[in-house]
Design a protein around this motif. Structure first.
Motif, short mmCIF file in Angstrom:
data_model
loop_
_atom_site.label_atom_id
_atom_site.label_comp_id
_atom_site.label_asym_id
_atom_site.label_seq_id
_atom_site.Cartn_x
_atom_site.Cartn_y
_atom_site.Cartn_z
N VAL A 77 9.58 20.14 -1.51
CA VAL A 77 9.15 20.16 -0.10
C VAL A 77 8.23 18.98 0.18
O VAL A 77 8.40 18.26 1.18
N ILE A 78 7.25 18.74 -0.70
CA ILE A 78 6.36 17.59 -0.53
C ILE A 78 7.15 16.29 -0.60
O ILE A 78 6.92 15.35 0.18
N GLY A 79 8.12 16.23 -1.50
CA GLY A 79 8.96 15.04 -1.63
C GLY A 79 9.75 14.75 -0.36
O GLY A 79 9.88 13.60 0.04
N CYS A 80 10.25 15.80 0.29
CA CYS A 80 10.97 15.62 1.56
C CYS A 80 10.04 15.04 2.62
O CYS A 80 10.42 14.14 3.37
N MET A 81 8.82 15.57 2.67
CA MET A 81 7.86 15.05 3.65
C MET A 81 7.49 13.60 3.33
O MET A 81 7.39 12.76 4.23
N MET A 82 7.31 13.30 2.04
CA MET A 82 7.00 11.92 1.64
C MET A 82 8.15 10.99 1.99
O MET A 82 7.93 9.86 2.45
N PHE A 83 9.37 11.45 1.78
CA PHE A 83 10.54 10.63 2.08
C PHE A 83 10.59 10.32 3.57
O PHE A 83 10.81 9.17 3.97
N ILE A 122 0.83 -1.21 0.00
CA ILE A 122 0.00 0.00 0.00
C ILE A 122 0.87 1.25 0.00
O ILE A 122 0.57 2.23 -0.69
N LEU A 123 1.95 1.23 0.74
CA LEU A 123 2.87 2.37 0.77
C LEU A 123 3.44 2.62 -0.62
O LEU A 123 3.50 3.78 -1.07
N LEU A 124 3.85 1.58 -1.31
CA LEU A 124 4.37 1.73 -2.66
C LEU A 124 3.31 2.26 -3.63
O LEU A 124 3.60 3.08 -4.50
N ILE A 125 2.08 1.81 -3.46
CA ILE A 125 0.99 2.30 -4.32
C ILE A 125 0.76 3.79 -4.06
O ILE A 125 0.56 4.57 -5.00
N ARG A 126 0.79 4.20 -2.80
CA ARG A 126 0.62 5.63 -2.47
C ARG A 126 1.72 6.47 -3.11
O ARG A 126 1.46 7.54 -3.65
N ILE A 127 2.94 5.98 -3.03
CA ILE A 127 4.06 6.71 -3.65
C ILE A 127 3.84 6.80 -5.15
O ILE A 127 4.05 7.86 -5.76
N PHE A 128 3.40 5.72 -5.76
CA PHE A 128 3.13 5.71 -7.20
C PHE A 128 2.03 6.70 -7.56
O PHE A 128 2.15 7.44 -8.54
N TYR A 132 8.08 10.39 5.72
CA TYR A 132 6.93 9.53 6.04
C TYR A 132 7.22 8.08 5.62
O TYR A 132 6.96 7.14 6.36
N THR A 133 7.78 7.92 4.42
CA THR A 133 8.08 6.59 3.91
C THR A 133 9.12 5.89 4.77
O THR A 133 8.96 4.70 5.10
N LEU A 134 10.17 6.60 5.15
CA LEU A 134 11.18 6.00 6.02
C LEU A 134 10.56 5.57 7.35
O LEU A 134 10.87 4.49 7.86
N CYS A 165 7.43 4.78 7.90
CA CYS A 165 6.58 3.61 7.66
C CYS A 165 7.40 2.34 7.49
O CYS A 165 7.07 1.29 8.05
N PHE A 166 8.50 2.43 6.71
CA PHE A 166 9.36 1.26 6.56
C PHE A 166 9.91 0.82 7.91
O PHE A 166 9.95 -0.37 8.21
N GLY A 167 10.35 1.79 8.71
CA GLY A 167 10.86 1.46 10.03
C GLY A 167 9.82 0.77 10.89
O GLY A 167 10.12 -0.24 11.56
N THR A 168 8.61 1.28 10.89
CA THR A 168 7.53 0.69 11.68
C THR A 168 7.20 -0.72 11.20
O THR A 168 7.02 -1.64 12.00
N ILE A 169 7.14 -0.89 9.89
CA ILE A 169 6.80 -2.20 9.33
C ILE A 169 7.89 -3.22 9.65
O ILE A 169 7.61 -4.33 10.10
N PHE A 170 9.16 -2.84 9.45
CA PHE A 170 10.24 -3.79 9.74
C PHE A 170 10.39 -4.02 11.24
O PHE A 170 10.80 -5.10 11.66
N TYR A 171 10.06 -3.03 12.04
CA TYR A 171 10.05 -3.22 13.49
C TYR A 171 9.04 -4.31 13.84
O TYR A 171 9.31 -5.18 14.66
N SER A 172 7.88 -4.27 13.21
CA SER A 172 6.84 -5.28 13.46
C SER A 172 7.28 -6.66 12.99
O SER A 172 6.97 -7.67 13.62
N PHE A 173 7.99 -6.70 11.83
CA PHE A 173 8.47 -7.99 11.32
C PHE A 173 9.33 -8.72 12.35
O PHE A 173 9.23 -9.92 12.51
#
Length: 176
Positions: free
Chosen positions: A103-109, A25-31, A111-113, A115-123
């Motif tokens: 500026v939006i790209g920095c915020m997305m970056f 879902i994160l990748l789809i949002r980025i797309f 946010y994405t980092l 999210c990745f951290g949270t997801i891998f933390y859960s893994f």
């Protein structure tokens, strides 16, 4: 969104499946954000007489698909790096767009980092919790002066139980 919510309900059963779904879902949002930005970038040049398309070699003579592809390329490169400089803003509208988009790209970056951290933390949450419990047990065994060979046997037994539990959970999921 309704479709994604229904699909999400299927993946909530298993935490690993849910985490993989969250990555998807994160990748789809980025797309989607990249697609919208590429459309805006493409439109800005098409609407002006002197935009980036006219200044990119032979691009103004190609079809809309090629122009969109270059737009998408520009957006992805700008999101992930500073840009290569092969496509640059020419007029004021494009410059303003680039400023806002960076500026939006920095915020997305960020946010994405996160999210990745949270997801891998859960893994790795269960493995980390197991290691913490193992450290406590090791500490307890050392204070009780249990021999090293017995400590190793206890650790191997606990690791075996953890693997067996994981395999059992996997078998239950597969059988459903």
């Amino acid at each position: 969104k309704k479709i994604f919510n229904e699909i999400e309900e299927l993946f909530v059963v298993n935490e690993n499946y849910y985490n993989i779904f969250s990555l998807f879902i994160l990748l789809i949002r980025i797309f989607i954000v990249s697609h919208i930005a590429a459309c805006v970038w493409f439109s800005l040049s098409e609407l002006s007489n002197d935009g980036w398309i006219k200044h990119t070699e032979n691009l103004d003579l190609t079809n809309w698909y090629s122009k969109y592809l270059y737009s998408f390329y520009f957006v992805i490169i700008t999101l992930n790096t500073i840009g290569y400089g092969d496509i640059t803003p020419i007029n004021e509208y494009e410059i303003v767009f680039c400023i806002i988009f960076v500026v939006i790209g920095c915020m997305m970056f960020a946010y994405t980092l996160n999210c990745f951290g949270t997801i891998f933390y859960s893994f790795y949450k269960k493995d980390r919790e197991f290691r913490e419990e193992l450290f406590l047990i090791n500490s307890f065994m050392q204070t009780k002066e249990i021999s090293n060979s017995s400590q190793i046997k206890v650790r191997k037994y606990l690791e075996h139980n953890l693997r067996a539990e994981k395999q059992n959970n996997f078998d239950i999921i597969r059988s459903k």
